[in-house]
Design a protein around this motif. Structure first.
Motif, mmCIF file in Angstrom:
data_model
loop_
_atom_site.group_PDB
_atom_site.id
_atom_site.type_symbol
_atom_site.label_atom_id
_atom_site.label_comp_id
_atom_site.label_asym_id
_atom_site.label_seq_id
_atom_site.Cartn_x
_atom_site.Cartn_y
_atom_site.Cartn_z
ATOM 1 N N GLU A 129 9.876 -29.238 -30.525
ATOM 2 C CA GLU A 129 9.254 -29.087 -31.833
ATOM 3 C C GLU A 129 8.823 -30.416 -32.433
ATOM 4 N N LYS A 130 9.654 -31.443 -32.306
ATOM 5 C CA LYS A 130 9.306 -32.735 -32.898
ATOM 6 C C LYS A 130 10.300 -33.794 -32.437
ATOM 7 N N THR A 131 9.976 -35.059 -32.700
ATOM 8 C CA THR A 131 10.911 -36.162 -32.512
ATOM 9 C C THR A 131 11.088 -36.873 -33.853
ATOM 10 N N VAL A 132 12.308 -37.354 -34.090
ATOM 11 C CA VAL A 132 12.644 -38.024 -35.352
ATOM 12 C C VAL A 132 13.269 -39.375 -35.032
ATOM 13 N N LYS A 133 12.666 -40.459 -35.535
ATOM 14 C CA LYS A 133 13.240 -41.780 -35.295
ATOM 15 C C LYS A 133 14.431 -42.007 -36.222
ATOM 16 N N ILE A 134 15.552 -42.502 -35.628
ATOM 17 C CA ILE A 134 16.766 -42.720 -36.417
ATOM 18 C C ILE A 134 17.288 -44.157 -36.313
ATOM 19 N N GLY A 135 16.680 -44.996 -35.465
ATOM 20 C CA GLY A 135 17.185 -46.357 -35.336
ATOM 21 C C GLY A 135 16.286 -47.208 -34.465
ATOM 22 N N GLU A 136 16.674 -48.481 -34.331
ATOM 23 C CA GLU A 136 15.916 -49.442 -33.537
ATOM 24 C C GLU A 136 16.583 -49.631 -32.169
ATOM 25 N N THR A 137 15.858 -50.262 -31.242
ATOM 26 C CA THR A 137 16.389 -50.438 -29.891
ATOM 27 C C THR A 137 17.574 -51.400 -29.845
ATOM 28 N N ASN A 138 17.698 -52.281 -30.851
ATOM 29 C CA ASN A 138 18.846 -53.202 -30.862
ATOM 30 C C ASN A 138 20.062 -52.598 -31.557
ATOM 31 N N GLU A 139 19.987 -51.318 -31.929
ATOM 32 C CA GLU A 139 21.124 -50.612 -32.495
ATOM 33 C C GLU A 139 21.740 -49.703 -31.430
ATOM 34 N N THR A 140 22.934 -49.176 -31.726
ATOM 35 C CA THR A 140 23.663 -48.349 -30.766
ATOM 36 C C THR A 140 24.045 -47.020 -31.387
ATOM 37 N N PHE A 141 23.665 -45.934 -30.736
ATOM 38 C CA PHE A 141 24.109 -44.607 -31.166
ATOM 39 C C PHE A 141 25.595 -44.479 -30.846
ATOM 40 N N LEU A 142 26.403 -44.084 -31.843
ATOM 41 C CA LEU A 142 27.841 -43.940 -31.657
ATOM 42 C C LEU A 142 28.250 -42.489 -31.434
ATOM 43 N N ASP A 143 27.905 -41.613 -32.369
ATOM 44 C CA ASP A 143 28.302 -40.216 -32.252
ATOM 45 C C ASP A 143 27.588 -39.402 -33.318
ATOM 46 N N CYS A 144 27.709 -38.079 -33.204
ATOM 47 C CA CYS A 144 27.189 -37.171 -34.227
ATOM 48 C C CYS A 144 28.172 -36.027 -34.369
ATOM 49 N N SER A 145 28.116 -35.344 -35.501
ATOM 50 C CA SER A 145 29.011 -34.215 -35.724
ATOM 51 C C SER A 145 28.399 -33.274 -36.746
ATOM 52 N N LEU A 146 28.661 -31.997 -36.566
ATOM 53 C CA LEU A 146 28.338 -31.040 -37.612
ATOM 54 C C LEU A 146 29.269 -31.278 -38.787
ATOM 55 N N SER A 147 28.791 -31.025 -39.977
ATOM 56 C CA SER A 147 29.601 -31.186 -41.180
ATOM 57 C C SER A 147 29.336 -30.008 -42.108
ATOM 58 N N LYS A 148 30.024 -29.989 -43.225
ATOM 59 C CA LYS A 148 29.874 -28.903 -44.185
ATOM 60 C C LYS A 148 28.454 -28.833 -44.722
ATOM 61 N N GLY A 156 25.653 -30.263 -43.102
ATOM 62 C CA GLY A 156 24.596 -30.450 -42.118
ATOM 63 C C GLY A 156 25.074 -31.246 -40.930
ATOM 64 N N LEU A 157 24.218 -32.144 -40.469
ATOM 65 C CA LEU A 157 24.501 -32.981 -39.314
ATOM 66 C C LEU A 157 24.666 -34.423 -39.764
ATOM 67 N N VAL A 158 25.728 -35.097 -39.274
ATOM 68 C CA VAL A 158 25.970 -36.498 -39.615
ATOM 69 C C VAL A 158 25.918 -37.330 -38.338
ATOM 70 N N VAL A 159 25.199 -38.447 -38.391
ATOM 71 C CA VAL A 159 24.997 -39.321 -37.236
ATOM 72 C C VAL A 159 25.488 -40.724 -37.582
ATOM 73 N N PHE A 160 26.179 -41.364 -36.630
ATOM 74 C CA PHE A 160 26.714 -42.713 -36.808
ATOM 75 C C PHE A 160 25.989 -43.658 -35.860
ATOM 76 N N ILE A 161 25.477 -44.777 -36.407
ATOM 77 C CA ILE A 161 24.720 -45.759 -35.633
ATOM 78 C C ILE A 161 25.265 -47.151 -35.926
ATOM 79 N N SER A 162 25.568 -47.905 -34.872
ATOM 80 C CA SER A 162 26.083 -49.258 -35.030
ATOM 81 C C SER A 162 24.924 -50.257 -35.073
ATOM 82 N N SER A 163 24.863 -51.037 -36.158
ATOM 83 C CA SER A 163 23.849 -52.079 -36.308
ATOM 84 C C SER A 163 24.494 -53.443 -36.099
ATOM 85 N N GLN A 164 23.745 -54.497 -36.376
ATOM 86 C CA GLN A 164 24.236 -55.849 -36.103
ATOM 87 C C GLN A 164 25.486 -56.181 -36.902
#
Length: 440
Positions: free
Chosen positions: A122-141, A143-151
């Motif tokens: 359906e679509k793509t959604v940008k959530i971070g830069e290439t120098n960042e790191t995806f940590l995890d995601c989880s459903l929550s009360k 919606g959806l919560v995403v954790f990203i490690s930056s510098q």
């Protein structure tokens, strides 16, 4: 008088030589300029003024292709994509991936979510830069919560039902993080490179923690399971495998460890009405199977004869381990009950790698020289349900039951096969909806 004539003659000669040399220099410059015009870009005073190559961008939605009765779709661009994680969210499959591309399905490089609905992108959604790191995601009360490690921090993003960002915040930088839901509230076990801690995430994305920490060095990865009032943590580090628990108001407690080993698989097993967790541990010279109680204290441990690859299965009240040397059977209490040849359970090829999936009791990827096969164990033998090209970083993202049985498999691959021919570039991320049974 004669002397003046001689001087005039020499001046004339010098003048003629000067004119000849000047003409030669001018002609050489003209010829050099003419040669330079044959070199691409030689006449460009500013190379940036060249006409840029026109990039091609996708139009969404994009339906899946039907390959051997399996629905295959993909996401990516002309460069490399890396699969990070998958999650099912409000009836859709979300693929988290890193892209080095700036065309086709993405406008620029970075971290993205690909939103699939019934195998349609359906679509793509940008959530971070290439120098960042995806940590995890989880459903929550909410919606959806995403954790990203930056510098210098960890970014926390909240998404609504349409997978659009509706809130964000920042907290301390973590190198690893695993989120979980407990009593309808969102928490995470986080690792900052030196110690574990537990944090909570409120509905309005307020981050808070407690005073409990647990020192741990060189942790490379870990997984967690929320069980009753405990959080069970299964970690691997440079020193070996370690299992610990977290309880609110009590903190962390180390329960089991094994040096020079790595946890490669975890299966929850009920033995005599008691919850246990069975680990497949890779050692330097083979594998161990260890049974832990619900507090992660060791109950029993059994070695598996020296082997290069292994996968663990659960079938009701019994356990099995498949290796290239044989098929080993144990009861739920880890008492050894016998060994069979791999031929006797339907394995006829020499597989070079076996990959089982945490949370799935009977599905493995088996790699051979010719490619990869998806095998399903029915309790007595293995059945090949799909043949794939050589793929990387596979994640079993969902299992659908009903009249037809399917698995949804996400993976990375190039476009050099009949299964992945639709890929755009060097390496795309694919999602395959694979039929495993047809009862209708």
């Amino acid at each position: 008088m004669q002397k003046q004539k001689t001087i005039a003659k020499w001046l004339a000669v010098v003048l003629l030589l000067t004119v000849a040399i000047a003409c030669y220099v001018a002609l050489s410059a003209i010829l050099q300029k003419s040669d330079d015009t044959n070199v691409a870009g030689a006449n460009d005073s500013n190379p940036q003024q060249q006409t840029p190559v026109k990039k091609t961008y996708s139009t969404f939605p994009r339906k899946a292709e039907n390959v051997d009765k399996n629905a295959i779709n993909h996401v990516g661009g002309s460069d490399d994509e890396t699969l990070l994680s998958t999650v099912c969210y409000r009836g859709k499959t979300l693929l988290f991936f890193k892209s080095e591309s700036d065309d086709r399905d993405v406008k620029e490089s970075g971290l993205y979510i690909a939103v699939f609905s019934d195998s349609t992108l359906e679509k793509t959604v940008k959530i971070g830069e290439t120098n960042e790191t995806f940590l995890d995601c989880s459903l929550s009360k909410n919606g959806l919560v995403v954790f990203i490690s930056s510098q210098n921090e960890t970014r926390v993003l909240s998404f609504d039902e349409s997978v659009n960002v509706n809130a964000r915040c920042e907290t301390k930088k973590y190198s690893l993080l695993k989120a979980y839901l407990h009593a309808n509230s969102l928490f995470a076990i986080a690792y900052d490179g030196g110690e574990f801690s537990r944090i909570s995430v409120s509905e309005n994305l307020t981050i808070s923690g407690d005073n409990f920490v647990c020192s741990a060095s060189d942790v490379s990865d870990y997984s967690i399971t929320a069980y009753c009032e405990k959080v069970l943590i299964f970690s691997n580090s440079a020193n070996g495998a370690n299992c610990l628990t977290y309880e609110q108001n009590k903190g962390f407690n180390n329960m089991f460890s094994q040096n020079k080993s790595k946890i490669v698989q975890i299966l929850p097993v009920v033995a005599s009405e008691n919850q246990t967790f069975v680990l497949l541990l890779k050692k330097q010279d083979g594998y161990d199977v260890a049974s832990l109680d619900s507090s992660l204290a060791l109950i029993k441990k059994e070695p598996v004869e020296s082997s290069l690859n292994a996968a663990l299965f659960s079938n009701g009240n019994s356990l099995s381990v498949l290796t290239e040397n044989g098929f080993y059977r144990f009861c739920a209490h880890l008492d050894f009950s016998g060994k069979s040849s791999i031929d006797s359970v339907g394995i006829s090829k020499n597989y070079t790698a076996l990959k089982a999936f945490d949370g799935d009791e009977n599905t493995i990827l088996a790699t051979s020289e010719s490619g990869v096969e998806l095998l399903v164990f029915d309790g007595s033998s293995f059945k090949t349900v799909a043949t794939l090209p050589h793929i990387e970083n596979a994640i079993l993202s969902s299992y659908i039951t009903g009249e037809n049985g399917y698995v949804s498999l996400a993976f990375e691959s190039d476009s050099n096969s009949k299964t992945t021919y639709m890929g755009f570039g060097k390496k795309d991320v694919f999602v395959a909806r694979i039929l495993t049974s047809n009862e209708g």
